[in-house]
Structure formats: structure tokens, C-alpha cells
Design a protein around this motif. Structure first.
Motif, PDB file in Angstrom:
ATOM      1  N   ARG A 180      -2.452  -2.160  48.698  1.00  0.00           N
ATOM      2  CA  ARG A 180      -2.303  -3.609  48.701  1.00  0.00           C
ATOM      3  C   ARG A 180      -0.821  -3.986  48.728  1.00  0.00           C
ATOM      4  N   ARG A 181      -0.511  -4.985  49.517  1.00  0.00           N
ATOM      5  CA  ARG A 181       0.864  -5.464  49.604  1.00  0.00           C
ATOM      6  C   ARG A 181       1.306  -6.032  48.259  1.00  0.00           C
ATOM      7  N   ALA A 182       2.484  -5.608  47.786  1.00  0.00           N
ATOM      8  CA  ALA A 182       3.014  -6.133  46.530  1.00  0.00           C
ATOM      9  C   ALA A 182       3.248  -7.634  46.642  1.00  0.00           C
ATOM     10  N   GLN A 183       2.904  -8.356  45.580  1.00  0.00           N
ATOM     11  CA  GLN A 183       3.055  -9.801  45.563  1.00  0.00           C
ATOM     12  C   GLN A 183       4.055 -10.202  44.478  1.00  0.00           C
ATOM     13  N   LEU A 184       4.425 -11.496  44.478  1.00  0.00           N
ATOM     14  CA  LEU A 184       5.395 -11.981  43.500  1.00  0.00           C
ATOM     15  C   LEU A 184       4.935 -11.744  42.067  1.00  0.00           C
ATOM     16  N   ILE A 185       3.614 -11.882  41.839  1.00  0.00           N
ATOM     17  CA  ILE A 185       3.094 -11.691  40.483  1.00  0.00           C
ATOM     18  C   ILE A 185       3.289 -10.249  40.014  1.00  0.00           C
ATOM     19  N   ASP A 186       3.236  -9.300  40.981  1.00  0.00           N
ATOM     20  CA  ASP A 186       3.475  -7.892  40.643  1.00  0.00           C
ATOM     21  C   ASP A 186       4.946  -7.681  40.267  1.00  0.00           C
ATOM     22  N   VAL A 187       5.845  -8.326  41.008  1.00  0.00           N
ATOM     23  CA  VAL A 187       7.272  -8.223  40.708  1.00  0.00           C
ATOM     24  C   VAL A 187       7.558  -8.806  39.329  1.00  0.00           C
ATOM     25  N   ASP A 231      11.213 -16.326  41.503  1.00  0.00           N
ATOM     26  CA  ASP A 231      11.491 -17.215  42.628  1.00  0.00           C
ATOM     27  C   ASP A 231      12.962 -17.615  42.638  1.00  0.00           C
ATOM     28  N   ARG A 232      13.525 -17.935  41.466  1.00  0.00           N
ATOM     29  CA  ARG A 232      14.929 -18.323  41.405  1.00  0.00           C
ATOM     30  C   ARG A 232      15.842 -17.174  41.833  1.00  0.00           C
ATOM     31  N   VAL A 233      15.522 -15.964  41.397  1.00  0.00           N
ATOM     32  CA  VAL A 233      16.351 -14.804  41.744  1.00  0.00           C
ATOM     33  C   VAL A 233      16.300 -14.532  43.247  1.00  0.00           C
ATOM     34  N   LEU A 234      15.099 -14.526  43.824  1.00  0.00           N
ATOM     35  CA  LEU A 234      14.952 -14.169  45.234  1.00  0.00           C
ATOM     36  C   LEU A 234      15.542 -15.221  46.159  1.00  0.00           C
ATOM     37  N   HIS A 235      15.662 -16.454  45.691  1.00  0.00           N
ATOM     38  CA  HIS A 235      16.239 -17.508  46.511  1.00  0.00           C
ATOM     39  C   HIS A 235      17.683 -17.818  46.138  1.00  0.00           C
TER      40      HIS A 235
END
Length: 350
Positions: free
Chosen positions: A9-16, A28-32
Motif C-alpha cells: 500500500r502506498r504510504a499516506q500522510l497519516i502513516d508519516v 502538512d506544515r513541514v512538507l509545505h
């Protein structure tokens, strides 16, 4: 051992977020790149991204975007048949562009005037997310492209490059190789023992990078492999048949030793008409570019001997893919975007 569907399964934001031990909002703040996150926390998020191999889902990103990206496609004005093919391909791509959430508008501009083209590009600042342009390699045009890029606009050059600029990508064939191909074909078709030795050259403008590079490659081959042929001073027809026809008619009248013509750009209807009117059409080797309807007719009539071609549809789709990838920070497949040189004789017309 076969991986389970969960492993695949593709890793999702919730997994991160779970792996980093932080909230979804923090991820979200870090990735943007937004402020308000401690450096230690940001490093935890980046470590989790690397561990999980997380990358954003392009389709989800497009759906999440509040508005479509706006793209201006700046093409030469006039009656250039290959440019008409590009316009047609853009129109046919509209359903696909809609799925990608791209809005494309075509602007027809006099690209042979550096002032006009530079002013038009300057007028697009702050109005478009991306600009795809058939460029003139001129300092004013390079500066206008650099200003767009400095404002955050993605710029892609199409067919003719402006390599000294900050443009993101160039989409088109290797024009030096295309010119060398034309030189090889023309030299072999004329032959080493031909009575006539002079070669006429017609281009749109020395300022168009693609025309200058084709001319360079062509002259390289003639000098190295067909020294018996003398290339005449190139004639500038601005890719306009009404300008190329009298230029070629005068060339045919003034050069009885003319063996061949190499047409680097457009305006081939004018060249065809001049050759037909001269009565020497079947005695002159003629190599031209782009398999337009007019070039096809010239091949079938035996007036043109070979056409060097680039796929208009592939170029249009590649330019949009490259612009979108840059805007969305998506991955690219370089081989998919390579534009290949095609060579057509009347025997292998598609």
C-alpha cells in the motif's frame, strides 16, 4: 515470501504522522515549508518520509487544488502549417488537460520581433502559472523569460529553445542532429559526380535557435563529407510562403548551377510554387522540415525528396506534462519526453 497488500500500500500522510509521532497538521506544515515547526520535529517528519518512501499522490494533489493551473502557449502568428498542427493538437488535448486541471490559452505573436515577443511575455507576469513559448534567442527575450521565472512562473520552450535563459525545460528535437541528417540526405541524393554543385538554403530567421542549429549541423556535414557542394548564403523568409516564393524564384533564375535546396523552416508552399513554375522541380533536390499537408503533397508529386519531421502531438503533450510536473513537484520519465527525429520519403508516408 510474497508481500501482503498492506506492505504494498502506498504510504499516506497519516502513516508519516504516526511514524514521526506528530499530528497531520504538523506533517502538512513541514512538507509545505511553512513556519512554526521546531527543527527537531521537522527532521523527525523528514526521516519518516524517507523511511516510508512517501511521495504525494499526483491525482490527489490535483483534486485538492482549489483552482486549475493556468497556462499560456505563445506561438508564432502567420500561416506556418506546422504551428497550425500544434494549435490543432492543443485543441484535441482539451479533455486530457481538463482532467489534469490545466487551463490552456493560445497566444499568437510575431516571434520574429524580439521587442514584440518580449513585451508579450512581460505582459504575462503574474497572470499565468506556466508559459510555453516558441522562443527567439535574443537578449530581450531571455530577459523576459528570466523575469517570468523570477516571479515563480514555470517557462517551457517549445520547438525553438532559448538556452541562456532560466526556462525549466526545452521540448523539441536535437536540431543540430536534424541539420546533419538533412545534409547527409541531400549530399547523397545529389551525388559526388553531379554537374551542378550549388546548394540554396532558406530559413525563417538566424535568431531562431532551432534554425541556427539546423544550419550549423547542415554546414558541418557538407564541409566534412560533401566538399564538392557549395552552400550559398542563406535566405531569410520568416517562415512565410509569400516571402519565400519570390526569394526562391530569384535563386532559381540567378543560379543555373543550383543542384539542391535545403528548407530549414516553414514557407514550403512558396518554395514548391517557385520550383513548379521554374520547370526545374524534378532536377533540384529539395529537403525540407515538418510533414505538413503541403510537404506531403510535395513528396507525392516528386518535388520534395525528403522531409525531416518532429511529432507535433508528442511535443504538445510533453510540454504540458513538463509544466505540470514542475508546478506540482511530480516525477518525470525522461525517455517519455524525448522528441525523436523522423525522416519521411514518399515511400514511407504514414
Amino acid at each position: 515470501m510474497v508481500d501482503s497488500s498492506e506492505d504494498r500500500r502506498r504510504a499516506q500522510l497519516i502513516d508519516v504522522a504516526a511514524a514521526a509521532g506528530v499530528s497531520l497538521a504538523t506533517v502538512d506544515r513541514v512538507l509545505h515549508g511553512r513556519a512554526g515547526v521546531r527543527s527537531r520535529t521537522a527532521e523527525q517528519v523528514h526521516a519518516a518520509v524517507r523511511q516510508l518512501g512517501y511521495s504525494a499522490d499526483p491525482a490527489a494533489s490535483r483534486l485538492a487544488r482549489g483552482r486549475p493551473h493556468s497556462v499560456a502557449v505563445v506561438l508564432p502568428s502567420g500561416s506556418n502549417s506546422f504551428i497550425a498542427m500544434l494549435v490543432e493538437q492543443i485543441a484535441q488535448s482539451e479533455p486530457w488537460l481538463h482532467e489534469l486541471r490545466l487551463n490552456a490559452a493560445v497566444d499568437r505573436v510575431d516571434v520574429f520581433s524580439p521587442q514584440v515577443l518580449a513585451e508579450h511575455l512581460a505582459g504575462l507576469r503574474g497572470k499565468r502559472d506556466a508559459v510555453i513559448v516558441v522562443g527567439l534567442d535574443h537578449p530581450r527575450v531571455r530577459a523576459a523569460i528570466d523575469d517570468l521565472c523570477a516571479d515563480g512562473t514555470t517557462v517551457i520552450t517549445l520547438v525553438s529553445d532559448v538556452p541562456g535563459s532560466q526556462r525549466a525545460h526545452y521540448v523539441g528535437i536535437d536540431n543540430v542532429a536534424a541539420g546533419r541528417t538533412a545534409g547527409t540526405l541531400l549530399g547523397r541524393f545529389v551525388g559526388r559526380d553531379a554537374a551542378r554543385r550549388k546548394v540554396g538554403i532558406v530559413l525563417g530567421s538566424h535568431g531562431l535557435r532551432d534554425h541556427a542549429e539546423r544550419l550549423f549541423g547542415f554546414q558541418q556535414v557538407l564541409a566534412a563529407e560533401h566538399a564538392q557542394l557549395k552552400a550559398l548564403q542563406p535566405l531569410e523568409g520568416h517562415d512565410d510562403s509569400t516571402r519565400t516564393e519570390p526569394l526562391v524564384a530569384e535563386l532559381l533564375r540567378s543560379e543555373p548551377e543550383l543542384a539542391a535546396i535545403y528548407s530549414i523552416g516553414a514557407g514550403n508552399r512558396g518554395i514548391h510554387a517557385a520550383l513548379a513554375a521554374s520547370g526545374r522541380a524534378l532536377d533540384i533536390v529539395w529537403i525540407c522540415h515538418e510533414l505538413t499537408p503541403h510537404a506531403r503533397t510535395a513528396l507525392l508529386d516528386g518535388v520534395a525528396d525528403a522531409v525531416i519531421h518532429q511529432d507535433a502531438g508528442h511535443e504538445v503533450r510533453s510540454a504540458f506534462r513538463l509544466a505540470l510536473a514542475r508546478l506540482n513537484k511530480e516525477r518525470l520519465l525522461p525517455d517519455q519526453e524525448r522528441i525523436r527525429i523522423g525522416v519521411y520519403l514518399k515511400e514511407n508516408l504514414p
